[in-house]
Scaffold this active site. Structure first.
Site, mmCIF file in Angstrom:
data_model
loop_
_atom_site.group_PDB
_atom_site.id
_atom_site.type_symbol
_atom_site.label_atom_id
_atom_site.label_comp_id
_atom_site.label_asym_id
_atom_site.label_seq_id
_atom_site.Cartn_x
_atom_site.Cartn_y
_atom_site.Cartn_z
ATOM 1 N N HIS A 171 0.829 -1.219 0.000
ATOM 2 C CA HIS A 171 0.000 0.000 0.000
ATOM 3 C C HIS A 171 0.863 1.269 0.000
ATOM 4 C CE1 HIS A 171 -3.268 -2.715 1.475
ATOM 5 N NE2 HIS A 171 -2.272 -3.229 2.175
ATOM 6 N N LYS A 206 16.046 22.152 -9.490
ATOM 7 C CA LYS A 206 15.358 20.926 -9.902
ATOM 8 C C LYS A 206 16.233 19.969 -10.706
ATOM 9 C CE LYS A 206 11.404 19.878 -9.706
ATOM 10 N NZ LYS A 206 10.305 20.491 -10.439
ATOM 11 N N GLU A 209 9.809 9.202 -16.277
ATOM 12 C CA GLU A 209 8.418 9.612 -16.497
ATOM 13 C C GLU A 209 7.947 9.240 -17.907
ATOM 14 O OE1 GLU A 209 9.764 13.636 -14.896
ATOM 15 O OE2 GLU A 209 7.590 13.792 -14.769
#
Ligand code: ARG
Length: 469
Positions: A166, A293, A300
């Protein structure tokens, strides 16, 4: 342009005996597949070579014509490879482009190549050969990816990380064990590749348009020449079967799901909140606005591109679902999804392999995360069962109460004092503390397939033998 000239340059010159006029420009555009099916030129030429040789061997065409055809095809192969071949939309597809060029080179003898053959069995054969080559390439690429994952797993047989269910911290595992999970998935993908290749490897050539041919052809000979295990059994099935493309795209879809899941893990692990991995410069990008960043774009995109691959499978399933036997032109729509799937997989498998070559893991962060969430509560419960003879359900309850106590004191289970523990279960002794040690807990999971470093070391060796041998 006169009608006669137009006929000469277009596919209707080949099939248009019963036609007076040529196709409209729109008809040509909707009909043409050359822009994409030219990728099958090598397979088309190989199949034509095999067919021509068989026609000669069976005395259906003369040896002289056979030799002319063969030389002409070789010249065409050289022209295409050198980028000197002019593909023409008016000639519809790869089969007619090559036949028309063959006619230019060798004249009338070219017209004999299509004896006992239709474009329907021709395209089925070419496409099968193309998919078969792709399966072989895919297997090799997946093997390299497994080799990379196994090598990284070997480095991290002892490295502790949190295991999740989970996405909640569940039990500590080793990073090696986690990586080997993907080696197993890719192993199943590879076995699907083998299954698909085995099942598809029958030769449609010689099935004609749909019903076979009256010429005394030898389909076993062309099958052998093209590396097929034998000829297909039913001509109607042979020209209308695209199961091989569907199976290829099915296994590709499952593989893409595996790659996407791993990519998702990388995205999560690379976030500042997790901080489990550092992405290499070579597989991440910066932000145009935020100087700090480092984005996991490659991961992705691997995750996102699974959408195309799954979509391509759907697209061909939908094309095929309403087609009566045998060939319908709808089936020309089979190639683009397959080609796009192949291109996508080539990129995504390579990206994941490259990423794993250079990714670095932050063992400290992973260890801290594994310890943070009292993932040793089960070890405490197991100790209560093993040493104090408690039923597991009761032990589970006691251990849960201790987790609650630790949380209340803002500490971890092993930071509780013995007195604290005894306030919940008086029979507890300090022996339990060793049990709560994370490495101890990990070493204890030595059941077959478990995460104990000893097991993982062994599993790496087994994976090498099974997948890389
Ligand atoms: N370009 C066609 C395809 O990809 C070749 C077969 C055409 N056959 C026909 N009967 N028109 O399916």
């Amino acid at each position: 342009m006169s009608d006669a000239t137009k006929k000469e340059m277009s596919s209707s010159a080949i099939w248009g005996g019963r036609f007076d006029g040529g196709p409209s420009e729109i008809m040509e555009r909707i009909n043409a597949s050359i822009d994409f099916d030219k990728r099958m030129y090598a397979q088309d030429i190989a199949a034509s070579q095999a067919h021509a040789a068989m026609l000669v061997a069976q005395d259906i065409i003369s040896a002289e014509d056979g030799a002319r055809i063969s030389d002409g095809l070789e010249q065409i192969l050289a022209e295409i490879t050198a980028g000197e071949f002019e593909f023409k939309t008016a000639l519809e597809d790869i089969h007619m482009n090559i036949e028309a060029r063959l006619t230019e080179i060798i004249g009338d003898a070219a017209g004999r190549l299509h004896t006992a053959r239709s474009r329907n069995d021709q395209v089925a054969t070419d496409f099968k050969l193309w998919v078969r080559d792709e399966l072989d390439g895919l297997d090799a690429a997946l093997k390299s990816f497994q080799a990379m994952l196994i090598a990284r797993a070997e480095e991290h047989v002892q490295t502790i990380m949190p295991g999740y269910t989970h996405l909640q911290t569940a039990q500590p595992v080793t990073l090696g064990h986690h990586l080997l999970a993907y080696v197993e998935m890719i192993g199943r993908d590879r076995s699907r590749v083998v299954d698909c290749r085995t099942r598809m490897n029958e030769n449609p050539l010689g099935s004609g348009a749909l019903a076979g041919t009256s010429f005394p052809i030898d389909r076993h000979a062309t099958a052998a020449a093209l590396g097929f295990d034998g000829p297909t059994t039913n001509s109607l099935d042979a020209v209308s079967d695209r199961d091989f493309a569907l199976e290829y795209m099915s296994l590709a879809a499952i593989l893409s799901v595996h790659l996407s899941r791993l990519a998702e893990e990388i995205v999560v692990w690379a976030s500042a909140s997790f901080g489990f991995v550092n992405l290499p410069d070579s597989f991440s990008t910066g932000s145009s606005m935020l100087p700090q960043k480092r984005n996991p774009d490659a991961a992705e995109l691997v995750r996102a591109k699974s959408g195309r691959v799954i979509g391509n499978l759907n697209s061909l399933l939908i094309v095929m679902k309403g087609l009566p036997l045998a060939y319908s032109k709808d089936m020309q729509e089979d190639k683009e999804p397959v080609f796009e799937t192949a291109d996508t997989l080539a990129l995504t498998v390579a990206a994941m392999t490259g990423m794993f070559e250079e990714i670095t893991f932050n063992a400290d962060r992973m260890l801290a995360a594994a310890k943070a969430a009292n993932s040793n509560a089960i070890d405490l419960a197991d100790w209560l069962v093993r040493v104090l003879g408690k039923p597991f359900r009761e032990a589970h309850h006691i251990s849960g109460a201790m987790v609650k106590l630790a949380e209340g004191k803002n500490c971890t289970l092993e930071e509780l004092s013995l007195g604290d523990m005894q306030s919940i279960e008086p029979a507890i002794t300090e022996d339990v503390l060793a049990q709560l040690d994370i490495e101890q807990a990990l070493n204890a999971r030595s059941s077959f397939g478990g995460t104990a470093p000893e097991n993982v070391k062994d599993a790496c060796a087994q994976a090498r033998l099974k997948y890389l041998g």
